[in-house]
Design an enzyme around this catalytic site. Structure first.
Site, PDB file in Angstrom:
ATOM      1  N   ASP A  13      -5.121   7.696  -0.261  1.00 16.48           N
ATOM      2  CA  ASP A  13      -5.791   7.842   1.030  1.00 16.48           C
ATOM      3  C   ASP A  13      -6.429   9.218   1.221  1.00 16.48           C
ATOM      4  OD1 ASP A  13      -6.672   6.645   3.389  1.00 16.48           O
ATOM      5  OD2 ASP A  13      -5.069   7.547   4.571  1.00 16.48           O
ATOM      6  N   LYS A  16     -10.890   9.211  -2.392  1.00 20.34           N
ATOM      7  CA  LYS A  16     -11.539   9.200  -3.710  1.00 20.34           C
ATOM      8  C   LYS A  16     -12.629   8.143  -3.783  1.00 20.34           C
ATOM      9  CE  LYS A  16      -7.608   8.630  -5.928  1.00 20.34           C
ATOM     10  NZ  LYS A  16      -6.704   8.753  -4.742  1.00 20.34           N
ATOM     11  N   THR A  17     -12.281   6.919  -3.418  1.00 16.46           N
ATOM     12  CA  THR A  17     -13.224   5.802  -3.532  1.00 16.46           C
ATOM     13  C   THR A  17     -14.408   5.982  -2.585  1.00 16.46           C
ATOM     14  OG1 THR A  17     -11.434   4.319  -4.183  1.00 16.46           O
ATOM     15  CG2 THR A  17     -13.460   3.294  -3.371  1.00 16.46           C
ATOM     16  N   HIS A  64      -1.850   5.719  -5.237  1.00 17.53           N
ATOM     17  CA  HIS A  64      -0.500   5.361  -4.806  1.00 17.53           C
ATOM     18  C   HIS A  64       0.455   5.380  -5.987  1.00 17.53           C
ATOM     19  CE1 HIS A  64       2.829   3.197  -2.923  1.00 17.53           C
ATOM     20  NE2 HIS A  64       2.215   3.358  -1.762  1.00 17.53           N
TER      21      HIS A  64
END
Length: 239
Positions: A13, A16-17, A64
């Site tokens: 969270d 990055k994406t 994660h």
């Protein structure tokens, strides 16, 4: 031509994406579950055009801890790391864990992006930069540029592209003369075509029609087709 892989790294969270989508226009989260949950589960890919016109491949990895195996699969073969740290949280457990993994993989070049910089004031941003630099002081990123960015406003994105270009220019070229080797990230079947595998070619050059051996099962097959970021090609080189 030198082919270079840029890999993301960082805590879950931390954006990055979203940053990759802002840089490339492509959402590397291809799974419905990822898009629904807003969390990367598996590795994703996107091509990035740098300021000099060079196109490099970006591998986006999950942050994660439950998906560390997937992160490891994506990090193999990375030449340049894009370490992502969120301005509102600073360095977190998976930031450190991913950094240690990249050290073990002998990655030597990288850039640090502080995401969500539009959510904090300048004083807090300065504190985060100091915290990051302290964590990096004994690593290969000790002298890496730290750039504050915002995927929402576009702040810092062009500066980040230029920093990545500089890191890419310093990255070691892979040996295209070695036997070709492709660690498999995914495998699936396409109706009317057959088995498809995806991955990052870490050495050598592969051509349509080449024989392949799948290890450790020692199965043999032949290359029926090749694609790089969805574009059909007759050959692919390491990277």
């Amino acid at each position: 031509m030198k082919h270079v892989i840029i890999g993301t790294a960082g805590h879950v969270d931390h954006g990055k994406t979203t940053l990759i989508q802002a840089l490339t226009g492509i959402n590397p989260d291809r799974l419905k579950e990822e898009q629904a949950r807003g969390m990367t589960i598996d590795i994703g890919f996107a091509p990035l055009t740098l300021p000099d016109g060079t196109t490099v491949s970006i591998v986006d990895v999950p942050g994660h801890e439950r998906f560390l195996k997937n992160m490891l699969a994506g990090a193999t073969g990375v030449d340049v790391v894009l370490l992502v740290v969120a301005a509102d949280e600073s360095v977190m457990p998976q930031t450190v864990e991913h950094l240690n993994i990249l050290r073990f993989l002998d990655v030597r070049e990288g850039v640090v992006a502080i995401t969500k910089s539009d959510l904090v004031d300048e004083q807090w941003l300065q504190t985060v930069q100091e915290d990051i630099r302290e964590h990096l002081k004994d690593t290969f990123l000790a002298q890496a540029p730290i750039i504050a960015v915002s995927a929402t406003t576009g702040k810092g994105l062009e500066k980040l592209r230029h920093a990545l270009l500089s890191a890419v220019s310093r990255a070691r070229a892979k040996d295209t003369a070695l036997p070709y080797r492709l660690p498999i990230d995914r495998v699936f079947t396409v109706q009317g075509f057959g088995t498809v595998v995806t991955g990052t070619l870490v050495s050598g050059t592969i051509h349509v029609g080449d024989p392949v051996e799948i290890l450790p099962q020692k199965l043999t097959s032949r290359v029926r087709g090749l694609q790089i970021h969805g574009v059909k090609v007759e050959q692919a080189e390491a990277g």
